[in-house]
Scaffold this motif. Sequence first.
Motif, PDB file in Angstrom:
ATOM      1  N   LEU A 161       0.820  -1.203   0.000  1.00 27.06           N
ATOM      2  CA  LEU A 161       0.000   0.000   0.000  1.00 27.06           C
ATOM      3  C   LEU A 161       0.858   1.260   0.000  1.00 27.06           C
ATOM      4  CD1 LEU A 161      -2.623  -0.935   2.772  1.00 27.06           C
ATOM      5  CD2 LEU A 161      -2.503  -1.709   0.390  1.00 27.06           C
ATOM      6  N   ASP A 162       0.585   2.153  -0.927  1.00 28.33           N
ATOM      7  CA  ASP A 162       1.127   3.507  -0.871  1.00 28.33           C
ATOM      8  C   ASP A 162       0.236   4.256   0.121  1.00 28.33           C
ATOM      9  OD1 ASP A 162       2.098   6.040  -1.242  1.00 28.33           O
ATOM     10  OD2 ASP A 162       1.655   6.156  -3.379  1.00 28.33           O
ATOM     11  N   ILE A 204       1.440  -4.831   3.399  1.00 31.75           N
ATOM     12  CA  ILE A 204       2.478  -3.940   3.922  1.00 31.75           C
ATOM     13  C   ILE A 204       1.999  -2.510   3.728  1.00 31.75           C
ATOM     14  CG2 ILE A 204       4.869  -3.170   3.733  1.00 31.75           C
ATOM     15  CD1 ILE A 204       5.574  -5.860   2.530  1.00 31.75           C
ATOM     16  N   ALA A 205       2.002  -1.734   4.807  1.00 32.92           N
ATOM     17  CA  ALA A 205       1.605  -0.326   4.735  1.00 32.92           C
ATOM     18  C   ALA A 205       2.873   0.520   4.633  1.00 32.92           C
ATOM     19  CB  ALA A 205       0.789   0.059   5.960  1.00 32.92           C
ATOM     20  N   VAL A 206       3.173   0.998   3.438  1.00 31.16           N
ATOM     21  CA  VAL A 206       4.398   1.757   3.204  1.00 31.16           C
ATOM     22  C   VAL A 206       4.145   3.234   3.495  1.00 31.16           C
ATOM     23  CG1 VAL A 206       6.209   2.292   1.548  1.00 31.16           C
ATOM     24  CG2 VAL A 206       5.059   0.074   1.450  1.00 31.16           C
ATOM     25  N   PRO A 247       2.465  -4.588   8.942  1.00 36.07           N
ATOM     26  CA  PRO A 247       3.733  -3.897   9.159  1.00 36.07           C
ATOM     27  C   PRO A 247       3.770  -2.538   8.475  1.00 36.07           C
ATOM     28  CG  PRO A 247       4.011  -5.700   7.602  1.00 36.07           C
ATOM     29  CD  PRO A 247       2.629  -5.832   8.170  1.00 36.07           C
ATOM     30  N   ILE A 248       4.339  -1.572   9.159  1.00 34.95           N
ATOM     31  CA  ILE A 248       4.503  -0.225   8.629  1.00 34.95           C
ATOM     32  C   ILE A 248       5.931  -0.111   8.116  1.00 34.95           C
ATOM     33  CG2 ILE A 248       4.543   2.229   9.212  1.00 34.95           C
ATOM     34  CD1 ILE A 248       2.430   1.490  11.402  1.00 34.95           C
TER      35      ILE A 248
END
Length: 568
Positions: free
Chosen positions: A8-9, A56-58, A110-111
Motif C-alpha cells: 500500500l502507498d 504492507i503499509a508503506v 507492518p509499517i
Amino acid sequence: MTPPLLVLDTPALYYRSFHGLPDTIRSPHGRPVNAAKGLLDTISQLVARWGSRRIIAVMDADWRPDFRTALLPEYKAHRITDPARGTETPPDLEAQLPVIFDALDAFGIPIAEVPGTEADDVIASIVAQGGDEDIVVVSSDRDLIALLEPGRRVCVHRPRTGGRWETMALADLPAAYGVADGTAYRALAALRGDPSDGIPGVPGIGEKTAAKLVAGYGGLDAIVAAAQRGDKEHGLSPRRRENILAHADSVRAGEQVMEGLTDLAVSDFVAAAGGEPDTARIAELGGQWGLERTIARLLAALTGDDVEVRTTERVRETTEHVDEQGGRPAPNGLPTGWAADFCAFDLETTGVDPHSGRIVSAALVPFVRGDEGPARTWLVDPGVEIPEAAQRVHGISTERARADGEPTAVALPQIMDAVRALSASGTTLVGHNIVYDLTVLAAEAVRAGILPSPDALLTDLPPVLDTLVVDRQVDTYRRGPRTLGALAQHYGVSLEDAHDALADARAAGLIALALARSSPALAGTPAAALHDQQTVWKREQAASLQEFLRRKRPTAVVSGDWPLERLD
C-alpha cells in the motif's frame, strides 16, 4: 493460488480518504477520523478483492528527500503548507496519523518506512527484490506505473474517477499509454511533466506526443539527439525540437527524480506481512475513536470470522426510530421492524439490458440493528466477453474475470441459495433500483436451468425494499437525480467506490436506514406490506414518468413492473 502481497502507498490512500470523506466523521470526543476510517475501509475492500491478508503499509519517512531536491529543487516545493516545518500535511490530517499508525500496528500490518526516503522508494525496492512473488501495488500515484517491467510479477491497482478502481499490468501499457514498459513510461512522464510533483516537462508536449516520441526514438537521450539532428519524425516539429533542447536538462532531472530506489533493506517488512491482529487492542482503539464498525469490517475481512462489536459509531440521526407495532420510539435509538434485520444486494453486469446482462460480480451485505455485518461477495466469469463500456463502469475486465472469478455455473447457485435463505429467515432484501438486479438474476437462473421461468424467482424472494422506489415516494417533489450516488449524497452516506458491487450494496443499506429514520410511517410498516405497497408505487411512478416523457416522445414507454421486469 498463493495470495498476492498487497503493498500500500499508504499516504496516497489516506490523503484520498481525507479529501474524499466529510470531516463530520468524528470520534466521540469530536476529533475528525475521516482519513483513518477511509483508509481502514479501503483495506477491507482490498482484502476482499484480492483474497489476501498479506499487507504492507508503506509510509513516507521523508516526503521530499534531499537527494531528489538536489536533482530538481522545485520537486514538490509548491505543496509546502508550513515553511517552518517543511510539511504538506493539513493539521486535521496530521492529528489522525497516530490513529492510523496505531490501528495498522494492532491489525498486524507492518509499517514500512526507511529514513531519508519516500514511500515510492520502499515500494520500488519491494518490487525489485520480489523475485517470484505476486505483488499488487495499491496507489493513486501514476509514477508507480514505472514499476511495470518485464520479469516482474507486479500490477498497479489505482483508484479512478467515479469510485472505480483500475488494475494495470505490463501488458496493459501499450494500449493505455502507447509505451512498452515502465522505463519507457518514465521517459514519457518526464516529457509530459507532472505539475502535482513539480516536474516541469517540455512545453507543448502532452501525453500522446510524448508517447509517440518515446515509441519512435526510445529513451530521452535518443530523443534529444534526434532534436539536435533536426529530425522531423514522430511528431518532432520545429517548435518541439526547440523546446526539447531548451529543457533537456530539467527533463533528464525529472526522469531521475521519478526513479525509485531499489536497494533498500525491505526483507523484514515482507517477512512481517500477514501478522496476527491484536483483537483486544483493536477493540480498545475502535471504542476510543468511534470506529467500531470500520474496525469490525476489517477484522472480519482479515480473519474470516463474524465479529460482534458494541458500537458507539452511529449514523447521524435526524428523527426518532419507530417500532413495527405503530410508531413508538425504539429503545436506544436502534432500528426495529424490517430495518432491524435486512440484507443489501447489488450486481455488476456485462450491460444495461437486464434481459441479456450477465453477472460479473455480486455482493450481499447484512445489517442487524443498524450495524453492518460481514459481507458475501462473488467475482464471476460470465463466460462471454465483458464489453469495454461495462469495464469502464465497474472496472472488471474479461481477463480478470477469467483469471480470478468463479464460473457462472458455480457462482450463480451460490447467489441464488443466499437469496433463498433470506426468504426462509424472513429477512428483507434491500437494493437500489433492485428490479434491475433481480431481473438479471432471474434471467441468469433461467438460462442455467435453475428456474423454469423468471416468475419462479418470485416464490423464492423475501420481502424487498427498493431505495429508488421508496425515496421517490417519501420525497416525491425533490428535484435532481435519484441515482445511488445522488441518494448517498442526499442522505449523507459515504460511497467511495461507486459501481463496485460491495460498495453499492453497502450504500443502499445505509440509505435504507436513513429512509427509515426520516419516515416514521415507513419504518413502522411491516416488511410484507411495504413490499406490496411498492408494486403500486412503482406502477404509479412509471405512469407519471411516461406521461411526462410523451410530451416530447409520443412513443415513450416506461415499465411499471416490480420487483421483476417481464422477460419474454
